[in-house]
Scaffold this active site. Structure first.
Site, mmCIF file in Angstrom:
data_model
loop_
_atom_site.group_PDB
_atom_site.id
_atom_site.type_symbol
_atom_site.label_atom_id
_atom_site.label_comp_id
_atom_site.label_asym_id
_atom_site.label_seq_id
_atom_site.Cartn_x
_atom_site.Cartn_y
_atom_site.Cartn_z
ATOM 1 N N ASN A 117 0.858 -1.199 0.000
ATOM 2 C CA ASN A 117 0.000 0.000 0.000
ATOM 3 C C ASN A 117 0.894 1.250 0.000
ATOM 4 O O ASN A 117 0.871 2.035 0.945
ATOM 5 C CB ASN A 117 -0.913 0.009 1.226
ATOM 6 C CG ASN A 117 -1.745 -1.253 1.350
ATOM 7 O OD1 ASN A 117 -2.628 -1.510 0.553
ATOM 8 N ND2 ASN A 117 -1.443 -2.062 2.353
ATOM 9 N N CYS A 248 -3.840 -6.473 4.367
ATOM 10 C CA CYS A 248 -3.579 -7.374 5.495
ATOM 11 C C CYS A 248 -4.861 -7.780 6.227
ATOM 12 O O CYS A 248 -4.850 -8.738 7.006
ATOM 13 C CB CYS A 248 -2.603 -6.738 6.481
ATOM 14 S SG CYS A 248 -3.134 -5.147 7.146
#
Length: 375
Positions: A117, A248
């Site tokens: 990210n 995640c």
């Protein structure tokens, strides 16, 4: 000068400049802070597509459209959530008890950014730092240095254009483990925001100053017998395939009450998921992780058909997720941990009690304090 020494020196320079900027920034009024935060959020939103394109080109991970969504979410949702918060001066008072709360900045922040990210995390962390009258220095992942730097640069320009001191948002350009460590340990850094693997988060917490860490997730999704099976499967697929599973908080295993398992299995197949044989599971296991047991950089964020080809197995070209049926959790079952790709473990349990126990076992194996899903 050696690269590691250059990186350490750059970390020292940026930390010093960040602290100098923060001393000036902490004197700003609420109105001035809010003007700066709004400008930065607007700049991030305007460049959501551009930054997503940079991230895809550099990291080769995930899905462009989903990275656009993450950038927009980080810019829009974060800004809307913090927009009306009071973060300067008196923020609360209890005249009867004579108690007054005054907002005080944490100071200069060091933020470690993951390759999964690399732009959205920069946007989010920059916004919350500025709202609190903090400055921030980013240490990006080596495989995402350019896109993270470009994000920080754009946001810094927007902040300065709205009246922020120079160097409120900075980013390392020479990325080494030594430089990142030097940044976290520098005396001018007051707070650490660490997003990444277990080793990184542990290191951040061991530095000896305030730290907020976001480590790996190992998310179990329990489908209880009362669930709407079609909807549960659809939601799991949407989550697991988003950005090819690099988030995640995406599911790593499906745990199903045995009484509905056949329905769940058929629904996954109907929605273009592929149940692997034991032999195929072994082949995928062999390529999914590095020798250190971490998700392989070559596999992270890649689509299911790519992973299947890499493992030497044949699946339909429209396959969304590869599913491996497992008997237990632990080192002997590699697919029972975080995979950062569209691969799921699949378990059957007798009832909710066994389901809860298995969920807890998964979290203890690799995702304590993170995420659990129940349908």
């Amino acid at each position: 000068m050696d690269r590691d020494l250059q990186s350490i020196q750059e970390a020292r320079d940026l930390a010093r400049r960040s602290k100098e900027a923060q001393r000036a920034f902490e004197e700003f009024s609420q109105e001035a802070v809010d003007r700066i935060v709004e400008a930065v959020a607007k700049k991030a939103l305007e460049n959501a597509e551009y930054l997503a394109k940079l991230a895809i080109e550099e990291t080769k991970l995930g899905v462009y459209e989903d990275k656009v969504t993450k950038n927009r979410f980080a810019a829009e949702f974060t800004y809307n959530y913090i927009r009306d918060l009071k973060t300067a001066g008196f923020i609360k008072e209890d005249r009867e008890k004579g108690i007054y709360e005054i907002a005080e900045p944490a100071g200069a922040i060091a933020a470690i950014i993951p390759t999964t990210n690399p732009t959205s995390t920069v946007i989010h962390n920059a916004l919350i730092a500025l709202k609190a009258r903090c400055t921030i220095v980013f240490s990006p992942h080596p495989r995402a240095q350019k896109c993270s730097y470009e994000t920080a640069k754009l946001l810094e320009e927007a902040a300065r254009g709205a009246g922020a001191p120079p160097d409120t948002i900075q980013c390392l350009t020479i990325i080494t483990a030594e430089g990142t460590d030097a940044l976290m340990r520098h005396p001018d850094v007051d707070l650490i925001l660490a997003t990444g693997g277990t080793a990184l988060v542990k290191k951040a917490y061991s530095v000896g100053k305030p730290a907020i860490g976001v480590g790996p997730g190992n998310v179990p999704a329990y489908i209880e017998r009362s669930a709407n099976v079609e909807q549960a499967v659809r939601n799991i697929i949407a989550s697991k395939t988003f950005d090819n599973g690099v988030v995640c908080a995406s599911e790593q295993a499906v745990i199903v009450d045995r009484v509905i398992s056949e329905r769940v299995r058929n629904e996954f197949i109907r929605q273009n998921c592929y149940f692997m044989t034991r032999e195929e599971t072994k082949k995928v296991e062999s390529i999914l992780f590095s020798p250190k047991g971490l998700p392989s950089p070559d596999i992270v964020g890649q689509p299911a058909p790519f992973i299947a080809r890499k493992a030497g197995i044949e699946v339909p070209p429209d396959t969304k997720i590869l599913i491996a049926e497992l008997e237990d959790v632990g080192e002997n079952y590699p697919l029972s941990k975080e995979k950062l790709s569209p691969v799921l473990a699949y378990y059957e349990v007798e009832d909710w009690r066994e389901g809860c126990e298995l969920c807890i076992k998964m979290l203890e194996f690799g995702g304590l304090g993170h995420t659990l899903v129940i349908h």
